[in-house]
Write a protein that holds these residues in place. Structure first.
Motif, PDB file in Angstrom:
ATOM      1  N   ARG A  50       0.829  -1.207   0.000  1.00  8.08           N
ATOM      2  CA  ARG A  50       0.000   0.000   0.000  1.00  8.08           C
ATOM      3  C   ARG A  50       0.864   1.258   0.000  1.00  8.08           C
ATOM      4  N   LYS A  54       0.873   4.226  -2.890  1.00 10.33           N
ATOM      5  CA  LYS A  54       0.773   5.671  -2.682  1.00 10.33           C
ATOM      6  C   LYS A  54       1.920   6.396  -3.372  1.00 10.33           C
ATOM      7  N   LEU A  57       1.257   6.377  -7.100  1.00  8.11           N
ATOM      8  CA  LEU A  57       0.237   7.355  -7.480  1.00  8.11           C
ATOM      9  C   LEU A  57       0.845   8.749  -7.594  1.00  8.11           C
ATOM     10  N   MET A  72      -5.252  10.095   0.294  1.00  7.09           N
ATOM     11  CA  MET A  72      -5.516   8.931  -0.547  1.00  7.09           C
ATOM     12  C   MET A  72      -5.652   7.699   0.346  1.00  7.09           C
ATOM     13  N   ILE A  74      -6.297   3.282  -0.069  1.00  5.96           N
ATOM     14  CA  ILE A  74      -6.499   2.107  -0.911  1.00  5.96           C
ATOM     15  C   ILE A  74      -7.685   1.341  -0.329  1.00  5.96           C
ATOM     16  N   PHE A  84      -8.066   3.284  -5.577  1.00  3.01           N
ATOM     17  CA  PHE A  84      -7.829   4.465  -4.747  1.00  3.01           C
ATOM     18  C   PHE A  84      -9.115   5.238  -4.521  1.00  3.01           C
ATOM     19  N   VAL A  86      -9.559   9.253  -3.381  1.00  3.30           N
ATOM     20  CA  VAL A  86      -8.745  10.454  -3.182  1.00  3.30           C
ATOM     21  C   VAL A  86      -9.600  11.526  -2.514  1.00  3.30           C
TER      22      VAL A  86
END
Length: 123
Positions: A50, A54, A57, A72, A74, A84, A86
């Protein structure tokens, strides 16, 4: 149209040492919902994936300016496919860049976690 692509790799041993050495690290990086799988604490290799997601992303959107870890999260669908959500400033950044869809793939094995993100737009 692809707007950005990001990939990140995390060394599991290093991530585990950091999490054990810094008790508040997971809370600083992840929402409580990300740290749990149902009512069970998520294993560190999954947390490392995870974290890689991030980071990937941020690479896919092209810049980390104004982005915070809790902007953000998951989440998983009914088939446990990750995606995601956001929030806050990141939601604005995603909208400003014309991103309409974010695709995510994560995995961990053989001492590493990896995540791959594709940011897609309509233009």
């Amino acid at each position: 149209m692809i707007i950005g692509i990001g990939v990140d790799v995390v060394d599991l041993a290093r991530f585990t040492r950091a999490a054990e050495r810094t008790p508040g690290l997971l809370t600083r990086l992840f929402a409580e919902s990300e740290q749990l799988d149902g009512d069970v604490k998520r294993p560190l290799p999954s947390m490392a994936a995870r974290f890689a997601a991030k980071e990937a992303l941020i690479k896919a959107i092209g810049d980390s300016t104004g982005v915070r870890w809790h902007d953000m999260a998951i989440v998983s669908d009914g088939l446990r496919n990750p995606s995601f959500e956001v929030y806050n400033s990141l939601a604005g950044i995603v909208a400003d860049r014309g991103i309409s869809s974010i695709h995510l793939s994560m995995s961990h094995d053989a001492g590493v976690a990896i995540a791959y993100v594709v940011a897609e737009g309509d233009g």
